[in-house]
Design an enzyme around this catalytic site. Structure first.
Site, PDB file in Angstrom:
ATOM      1  N   LYS A 104      56.756  35.204  44.191  1.00 55.52           N
ATOM      2  CA  LYS A 104      57.904  35.613  45.458  1.00 55.52           C
ATOM      3  C   LYS A 104      58.757  36.589  44.690  1.00 55.52           C
ATOM      4  O   LYS A 104      59.225  36.697  43.601  1.00 55.52           O
ATOM      5  CB  LYS A 104      58.501  34.520  45.495  1.00 55.52           C
ATOM      6  CG  LYS A 104      59.691  34.805  46.637  1.00 55.52           C
ATOM      7  CD  LYS A 104      59.164  34.672  48.188  1.00 55.52           C
ATOM      8  CE  LYS A 104      59.889  35.060  49.173  1.00 55.52           C
ATOM      9  NZ  LYS A 104      59.552  36.612  49.466  1.00 55.52           N
TER      10      LYS A 104
ATOM     11  N   THR B 241      71.738  38.998  49.938  1.00 55.26           N
ATOM     12  CA  THR B 241      71.962  39.520  48.403  1.00 55.26           C
ATOM     13  C   THR B 241      73.397  39.908  48.377  1.00 55.26           C
ATOM     14  O   THR B 241      74.011  39.680  47.121  1.00 55.26           O
ATOM     15  CB  THR B 241      71.022  40.537  48.075  1.00 55.26           C
ATOM     16  OG1 THR B 241      69.665  40.216  48.376  1.00 55.26           O
ATOM     17  CG2 THR B 241      71.049  41.132  46.575  1.00 55.26           C
TER      18      THR B 241
ATOM     19  N   ASN C  73      71.250  48.117  51.404  1.00 57.71           N
ATOM     20  CA  ASN C  73      71.252  46.824  51.927  1.00 57.71           C
ATOM     21  C   ASN C  73      72.202  46.106  51.183  1.00 57.71           C
ATOM     22  O   ASN C  73      73.120  45.518  51.764  1.00 57.71           O
ATOM     23  CB  ASN C  73      69.987  46.317  51.922  1.00 57.71           C
ATOM     24  CG  ASN C  73      70.009  44.593  52.341  1.00 57.71           C
ATOM     25  OD1 ASN C  73      69.994  43.752  51.342  1.00 57.71           O
ATOM     26  ND2 ASN C  73      70.082  44.508  53.629  1.00 57.71           N
TER      27      ASN C  73
ATOM     28  N   GLN D  51      62.435  38.317  38.055  1.00 58.08           N
ATOM     29  CA  GLN D  51      62.444  37.413  38.990  1.00 58.08           C
ATOM     30  C   GLN D  51      61.753  35.976  39.089  1.00 58.08           C
ATOM     31  O   GLN D  51      62.168  35.145  39.491  1.00 58.08           O
ATOM     32  CB  GLN D  51      61.209  38.046  39.924  1.00 58.08           C
ATOM     33  CG  GLN D  51      61.165  37.704  41.545  1.00 58.08           C
ATOM     34  CD  GLN D  51      62.356  38.103  42.477  1.00 58.08           C
ATOM     35  OE1 GLN D  51      62.369  39.678  42.321  1.00 58.08           O
ATOM     36  NE2 GLN D  51      63.094  37.599  43.275  1.00 58.08           N
TER      37      GLN D  51
ATOM     38  N   SER E 209      65.382  34.112  51.260  1.00 57.01           N
ATOM     39  CA  SER E 209      63.971  34.454  51.387  1.00 57.01           C
ATOM     40  C   SER E 209      63.027  32.944  51.442  1.00 57.01           C
ATOM     41  O   SER E 209      62.115  32.645  52.212  1.00 57.01           O
ATOM     42  CB  SER E 209      63.177  35.606  50.519  1.00 57.01           C
ATOM     43  OG  SER E 209      63.579  36.713  51.071  1.00 57.01           O
TER      44      SER E 209
ATOM     45  N   GLY F 124      61.412  42.745  50.737  1.00 53.47           N
ATOM     46  CA  GLY F 124      61.932  44.191  50.490  1.00 53.47           C
ATOM     47  C   GLY F 124      62.532  44.114  49.239  1.00 53.47           C
ATOM     48  O   GLY F 124      62.921  43.328  48.613  1.00 53.47           O
ATOM     49  N   ASP F 125      62.762  45.445  48.926  1.00 48.03           N
ATOM     50  CA  ASP F 125      63.706  45.903  47.938  1.00 48.03           C
ATOM     51  C   ASP F 125      63.862  47.469  47.939  1.00 48.03           C
ATOM     52  O   ASP F 125      63.842  48.011  49.093  1.00 48.03           O
ATOM     53  CB  ASP F 125      62.643  45.751  46.326  1.00 48.03           C
ATOM     54  CG  ASP F 125      63.547  46.014  45.170  1.00 48.03           C
ATOM     55  OD1 ASP F 125      64.572  45.192  44.812  1.00 48.03           O
ATOM     56  OD2 ASP F 125      63.411  47.110  44.510  1.00 48.03           O
TER      57      ASP F 125
ATOM     58  N   LYS G  46      56.302  40.827  41.922  1.00 49.75           N
ATOM     59  CA  LYS G  46      57.120  42.253  42.416  1.00 49.75           C
ATOM     60  C   LYS G  46      55.997  43.121  42.526  1.00 49.75           C
ATOM     61  O   LYS G  46      55.026  43.194  41.967  1.00 49.75           O
ATOM     62  CB  LYS G  46      58.015  42.695  41.256  1.00 49.75           C
ATOM     63  CG  LYS G  46      58.977  43.471  41.732  1.00 49.75           C
ATOM     64  CD  LYS G  46      60.351  42.898  42.222  1.00 49.75           C
ATOM     65  CE  LYS G  46      61.134  43.787  43.055  1.00 49.75           C
ATOM     66  NZ  LYS G  46      62.531  43.305  43.597  1.00 49.75           N
TER      67      LYS G  46
ATOM     68  N   LYS H 269      65.073  34.363  38.003  1.00 48.57           N
ATOM     69  CA  LYS H 269      65.921  34.345  39.122  1.00 48.57           C
ATOM     70  C   LYS H 269      65.407  33.195  40.159  1.00 48.57           C
ATOM     71  O   LYS H 269      66.396  32.348  40.672  1.00 48.57           O
ATOM     72  CB  LYS H 269      66.099  35.827  39.759  1.00 48.57           C
ATOM     73  CG  LYS H 269      67.054  35.756  40.852  1.00 48.57           C
ATOM     74  CD  LYS H 269      66.638  37.252  41.611  1.00 48.57           C
ATOM     75  CE  LYS H 269      66.744  38.436  40.747  1.00 48.57           C
ATOM     76  NZ  LYS H 269      66.756  39.637  41.371  1.00 48.57           N
TER      77      LYS H 269
END
Ligand code: NDP
Length: 450
Positions: free
Chosen positions: A94, A213, A244, A115, A382, A169-170, A130, A118
Site C-alpha cells: 500500500k 494527510t 493537497n 511507507q 486509505s 495518490g501522491d 510506492k 508508516k
C-alpha cells in the site's frame, strides 16, 4: 558502546550503498531507520539472527516499465513507470503513486521503505509500496494526462489488486489521475473493486480521504504540544507546499485557532502576515486544483509578499509544517526556524528535513514529528477506504474523522512508548522507527524465511 553502534550502522550502510549505488535518498531513509534500530537490536538479538534488517531493506519486488503515449500533437512520448513492492508482512502493498519529473528508482525506494514503517504505525493491516513515473503533469492537457495514465495502467494492472497491492495518490496524482487510473483498471479487468484509494465519493471513495494527510499532520502537532501543556490555539504557522497536504493542513490549523502565514510551490513562497483564512484558502484550492495556477497569483490577489525561488523557513513562526517534498529544510533553515522561535515541526511531506536539520531539532529538543508518524493520516484513511470497500458501506464524515483522529493519537502514543528518553524528552524519530519496526519484524519472523 556508542562507537561500536556507529560502526555497526556504517558497516550496514556500506552494504546498502554498494548494493544500491546512486540511490542517495534511499540511503538517507535507510540510515535514519538503522540508526534507531541497531541499538534496539542489541537488546533483541532474535531480529539480528533472522537478518530482519537486511531483509527489510531489500524490496520484495521492483517493477520498471515503459509508458508510451501520444501527445496532443499526435507525437509519441515515452516515460518510465515504476512500482516498488517493498514489504507485505502485515498486509497488501500500500502506498501512493508520484508523477513528477524528478521521480527515479532511488526516490521511490526511499518512499516505499518509509511507507513500510508508516503503515505499520497506523495499526491497520497494510504492507508498504510506492510507485509512479517521471511524467510531469504540469502544463499537460486533461487529454494528455488521461492518455498517459491509461498507458501507465495498461502495464500496472497485471501487478496490482485489492488483496495484492493498492496504490493511491501522491505528488502529481490527485482525484483526476486516480479517476483515469481506476477507469482503465476496471476496463482491463472487468471488475469493480477497491484497487486504488483516493477514489471519488460516488464510486467507492471515502469521505475525509482528501483531508486526511493535512488534518493528521496538525492532529499530530496538537498531540506533541499537549505533552508540554500547550496547544495549536493562537500559534503562528509556516506551511510549505500548496497542494493537497498543505491545503488541508491550513484548514485544520484554522479550525484550531492557529494562523498560517505562508504557502509555497516550486517557484517560491507567499507571506501573508494577516493569515490564510477560509476565504483565502478557498481561493488557493481553486487556483491549485482547478485552474492549476501558481501560488504567486495569491500575492497579487491579496496584496502580500511573494518571495521568488525561496522557501518559507526564514519567516517568524511557532510551528513549521513542511508539506511540499523531500529535503526541503536544510541545516541552516532549521537553525533559522529555531532562532526565530519555532519549537514544533510536524512533517506533512515525506523526509522534508535533511539529516543535519533533524540533528538541529533533536539537539535543541524541540517537538519534532517525522513524516512517517506525522503524515500517516493519509494512508490511514486509505486503509479505512479499503475497509469500507470490502464492507460495501460508506461511513459518515464524522465517523471517518473520529477514526483518523484516534489513529493519530495512537501513533503519538506509540512514539511516546518507544521514544521517551530518561530525561523525559520524546525522541519521535526513534519512537516512530522502533514502533513501526516491531510489528513488521515480528510478522516476518512468524512467516519464516520468505
Ligand atoms: P501535491 O502534488 O498536491 O502538491 C505538492 C506541492 O509541493 C505543490 O505545491 C508543489 O509545487 C510542491 N512541490 C513538489 N515538488 C517540489 C519541489 N521539488 N520543490 C518545491 N516544491 C515542490 O502533492 P501532495 O500535497 O499530495 O504531497 C506533498 C508531500 O506530502 C509529498 O512529500 C508527499 O509524498 C507527502 N505525502 C502525501 C500524502 C497524500 O495523501 N497526498 C500522504 C503522505 C505524504 P509545484 O506545483 O510548483 O510543483
Amino acid at each position: 558502546m556508542a562507537n561500536l553502534l556507529e560502526q555497526k550502522v556504517d558497516d550496514f550502510m556500506a552494504k546498502v550503498i554498494a548494493k544500491n549505488p546512486a540511490e542517495v535518498e534511499f540511503h538517507q531513509a535507510v540510515r535514519e531507520v538503522v540508526e534507531s534500530i541497531i541499538p534496539f537490536l542489541e537488546e533483541n538479538p532474535k531480529y539480528s539472527e533472522a537478518k530482519i534488517l537486511d531483509r527489510i531493506a531489500e524490496p520484495e519486488r521492483v517493477l520498471m516499465f515503459r509508458v508510451p503515449w501520444l501527445d496532443d500533437q499526435g507525437k509519441p512520448q515515452v516515460n518510465r513507470g515504476f512500482r516498488i513492492e517493498m514489504n507485505s508482512a502485515i498486509g497488501p502493498y500500500k502506498g501512493g503513486l508520484r508523477f513528477h519529473p524528478t521521480v527515479n528508482l532511488g526516490i521511490l525506494k526511499f518512499l516505499a521503505f518509509e511507507q513500510v514503517f508508516k503503515n505499520s504505525l497506523t495499526t491497520l493491516p497494510m504492507g508498504g509500496g510506492k510507485g509512479g513515473s517521471d511524467f510531469d503533469p504540469k502544463g499537460k492537457s486533461d487529454n494528455e494526462v488521461m492518455k498517459f495514465t491509461q498507458s501507465f495502467m495498461s502495464e500496472l494492472f497485471r501487478h496490482i489488486g485489492p488483496n495484492t497491492d493498492v496504490p493511491a495518490g501522491d505528488i502529481g496524482v490527485g482525484g483526476r489521475e486516480i479517476g483515469f487510473l481506476f477507469g482503465q483498471y476496471k476496463r482491463l479487468r472487468n471488475e469493480f473493486t477497491g484497487v486504488l484509494t483516493g477514489k471519488g465519493r460516488e464510486w467507492g471513495g471515502s469521505l475525509i480521504r482528501p483531508e486526511a494527510t493535512g488534518y493528521g499532520t496538525v492532529y499530530f502537532a496538537e498531540e506533541m504540544l499537549k505533552t508540554r501543556g500547550d496547544s495549536m490555539k493562537g500559534k503562528i504557522v509556516a506551511v510549505s507546499g500548496s497542494g493537497n497536504v498543505a491545503q488541508y493542513a491550513v484548514e485544520k490549523c484554522n479550525d484550531y485557532g492557529a494562523k498560517c502565514v505562508t504557502l509555497s510551490d516550486s517557484s517560491g513562497y507567499i507571506y501573508d502576515p494577516a493569515g490564510i483564512d477560509a476565504e483565502k484558502l478557498a481561493y488557493v484550492m481553486h487556483l491549485k486544483n482547478v485552474k492549476r495556477g501558481r501560488i504567486q497569483e495569491y500575492a497579487q490577489k491579496y496584496g502580500c509578499q511573494f518571495v521568488e525561488g525561496e522557501r518559507p523557513w526564514g519567516v517568524k513562526c511557532d510551528v513549521a509544517l513542511p508539506c511540499a517534498t523531500q529535503n526541503e529544510v536544510n541545516e541552516e533553515e532549521a537553525k533559522t526556524l529555531i532562532a526565530n522561535g519555532c519549537f514544533v515541526v510536524s512533517e506533512g511531506a515525506n523526509m522534508p528535513s535533511v539529516p543535519e536539520a533533524i540533528e538541529v531539532y533533536l539537539e535543541k529538543k524541540i517537538l519534532y514529528g517525522p513524516g512517517k508518524a506525522a503524515n500517516a493520516g493519509g494512508v490511514a484513511v486509505s486503509g479505512l477506504e479499503m475497509s469500507q470497500n470490502s464492507l460495501r458501506l460508506s461511513w459518515t464524515r464524522e465517523e471517518v474523522d473520529a477514526r483518523l483522529h484516534q489513529i493519530m493519537k495512537d501513533i503519538h502514543a506509540t512514539c511516546q512508548k518507544y521514544g521517551t528518553q530518561p530525561d523525559g524528552f520524546i525522541h519521535y524519530v526513534n519512537g516512530a522507527n522502533i514502533g513501526g519496526f516491531v510489528k513488521v519484524a515480528d510478522s516476518m519472523l512468524a512467516q519464516g524465511l520468505v
